[in-house]
Design a protein around this motif. Structure first.
Motif, PDB file in Angstrom:
ATOM      1  N   GLU A   7      23.992 -11.186  42.678  1.00  0.00           N
ATOM      2  CA  GLU A   7      25.279 -11.712  43.109  1.00  0.00           C
ATOM      3  C   GLU A   7      25.530 -11.347  44.562  1.00  0.00           C
ATOM      4  O   GLU A   7      25.179 -10.255  45.008  1.00  0.00           O
ATOM      5  CB  GLU A   7      26.416 -11.119  42.258  1.00  0.00           C
ATOM      6  N   ILE A   8      26.171 -12.275  45.263  1.00  0.00           N
ATOM      7  CA  ILE A   8      26.563 -12.034  46.649  1.00  0.00           C
ATOM      8  C   ILE A   8      27.878 -11.271  46.658  1.00  0.00           C
ATOM      9  O   ILE A   8      28.809 -11.618  45.932  1.00  0.00           O
ATOM     10  CB  ILE A   8      26.737 -13.368  47.414  1.00  0.00           C
ATOM     11  N   ALA A   9      27.973 -10.244  47.471  1.00  0.00           N
ATOM     12  CA  ALA A   9      29.215  -9.479  47.598  1.00  0.00           C
ATOM     13  C   ALA A   9      30.241 -10.296  48.375  1.00  0.00           C
ATOM     14  O   ALA A   9      29.908 -10.961  49.358  1.00  0.00           O
ATOM     15  CB  ALA A   9      28.943  -8.167  48.309  1.00  0.00           C
ATOM     16  N   ASP A  15      33.791  -4.834  52.655  1.00  0.00           N
ATOM     17  CA  ASP A  15      34.720  -3.966  53.375  1.00  0.00           C
ATOM     18  C   ASP A  15      34.990  -2.670  52.620  1.00  0.00           C
ATOM     19  O   ASP A  15      35.104  -1.611  53.224  1.00  0.00           O
ATOM     20  CB  ASP A  15      36.041  -4.683  53.651  1.00  0.00           C
ATOM     21  N   ALA A  16      35.075  -2.747  51.287  1.00  0.00           N
ATOM     22  CA  ALA A  16      35.316  -1.551  50.474  1.00  0.00           C
ATOM     23  C   ALA A  16      34.114  -0.612  50.505  1.00  0.00           C
ATOM     24  O   ALA A  16      34.255   0.608  50.478  1.00  0.00           O
ATOM     25  CB  ALA A  16      35.642  -1.941  49.038  1.00  0.00           C
ATOM     26  N   GLY A  17      32.911  -1.175  50.560  1.00  0.00           N
ATOM     27  CA  GLY A  17      31.699  -0.369  50.675  1.00  0.00           C
ATOM     28  C   GLY A  17      31.349   0.450  49.452  1.00  0.00           C
ATOM     29  O   GLY A  17      30.649   1.452  49.570  1.00  0.00           O
ATOM     30  N   THR A  28      28.954 -11.880  55.902  1.00  0.00           N
ATOM     31  CA  THR A  28      29.890 -10.822  55.497  1.00  0.00           C
ATOM     32  C   THR A  28      29.631  -9.532  56.263  1.00  0.00           C
ATOM     33  O   THR A  28      30.562  -8.784  56.538  1.00  0.00           O
ATOM     34  CB  THR A  28      29.841 -10.558  53.976  1.00  0.00           C
ATOM     35  N   LEU A  29      28.390  -9.293  56.642  1.00  0.00           N
ATOM     36  CA  LEU A  29      28.095  -8.112  57.440  1.00  0.00           C
ATOM     37  C   LEU A  29      28.720  -8.234  58.834  1.00  0.00           C
ATOM     38  O   LEU A  29      29.315  -7.287  59.345  1.00  0.00           O
ATOM     39  CB  LEU A  29      26.587  -7.889  57.555  1.00  0.00           C
ATOM     40  N   GLY A  34      34.756  -2.384  58.509  1.00  0.00           N
ATOM     41  CA  GLY A  34      34.584  -0.933  58.477  1.00  0.00           C
ATOM     42  C   GLY A  34      33.934  -0.366  59.715  1.00  0.00           C
ATOM     43  O   GLY A  34      33.688  -1.047  60.702  1.00  0.00           O
ATOM     44  N   THR A  35      33.666   0.906  59.653  1.00  0.00           N
ATOM     45  CA  THR A  35      32.963   1.640  60.695  1.00  0.00           C
ATOM     46  C   THR A  35      31.764   2.299  60.045  1.00  0.00           C
ATOM     47  O   THR A  35      31.894   2.853  58.960  1.00  0.00           O
ATOM     48  CB  THR A  35      33.875   2.722  61.310  1.00  0.00           C
ATOM     49  N   PRO A  36      30.602   2.241  60.664  1.00  0.00           N
ATOM     50  CA  PRO A  36      29.433   2.884  60.062  1.00  0.00           C
ATOM     51  C   PRO A  36      29.704   4.356  59.756  1.00  0.00           C
ATOM     52  O   PRO A  36      30.439   5.022  60.480  1.00  0.00           O
ATOM     53  CB  PRO A  36      28.353   2.749  61.145  1.00  0.00           C
ATOM     54  N   ALA A  37      29.127   4.850  58.681  1.00  0.00           N
ATOM     55  CA  ALA A  37      29.306   6.251  58.294  1.00  0.00           C
ATOM     56  C   ALA A  37      28.936   7.161  59.458  1.00  0.00           C
ATOM     57  O   ALA A  37      27.940   6.954  60.129  1.00  0.00           O
ATOM     58  CB  ALA A  37      28.449   6.565  57.078  1.00  0.00           C
TER      59      ALA A  37
END
Length: 135
Positions: A7-9, A15-17, A28-29, A34-37
């Protein structure tokens, strides 16, 4: 290998990650909110000589300015007690004189970053962009 259904997110899931079963598409990417960890980024604004200081950017960060024009960013929990991070800060032209007073990273310790002008005496009265990477 086993056959199955992938399935495609959705954008909200990206965004929730937190989803570990769906895959991410380039679209979507690229729209990820968000911000990378391990990355903190933002801008200190309203930094006039007597102005209020605000932080716009990564959550959990506070910005304070003392009477000498020195700024301290207090970072969220994963950064406190850890000095394995890289800090970059830059600012634009001075809003009064038009000259740029280079931002200097004065100290990095105990979950905070202290910024000052390179000469250590001038007030910073322009916006400051900050990027912090925890490694």
């Amino acid at each position: 290998g086993a056959e199955g259904v992938a399935e495609i997110a959705t954008q909200a899931e990206v965004d929730a990650g937190t989803d570990t079963t769906r895959y991410v598409t380039p679209e979507t990417l690229s729209n990820w909110a968000g911000t990378p960890a391990g990355i903190i980024s933002g801008v200190i604004t309203g930094t006039g000589v007597t102005g209020a200081t605000t932080w716009t950017g990564s959550t959990g960060v506070t910005a304070n300015r003392d009477a000498t024009g020195q700024y301290t960013l207090t970072l969220p929990a994963p950064y406190s007690g850890n000095t394995n991070w890289t800090v970059a800060a830059t600012n634009g032209p001075n809003s009064v004189s038009g000259a740029q007073r280079n931002v200097h990273i004065q100290s990095v310790a105990n979950g905070s970053v202290t910024l000052r002008t390179r000469d250590g005496t001038s007030n910073i009265d322009e916006d400051i962009s900050v990027i912090i990477h925890k490694y």
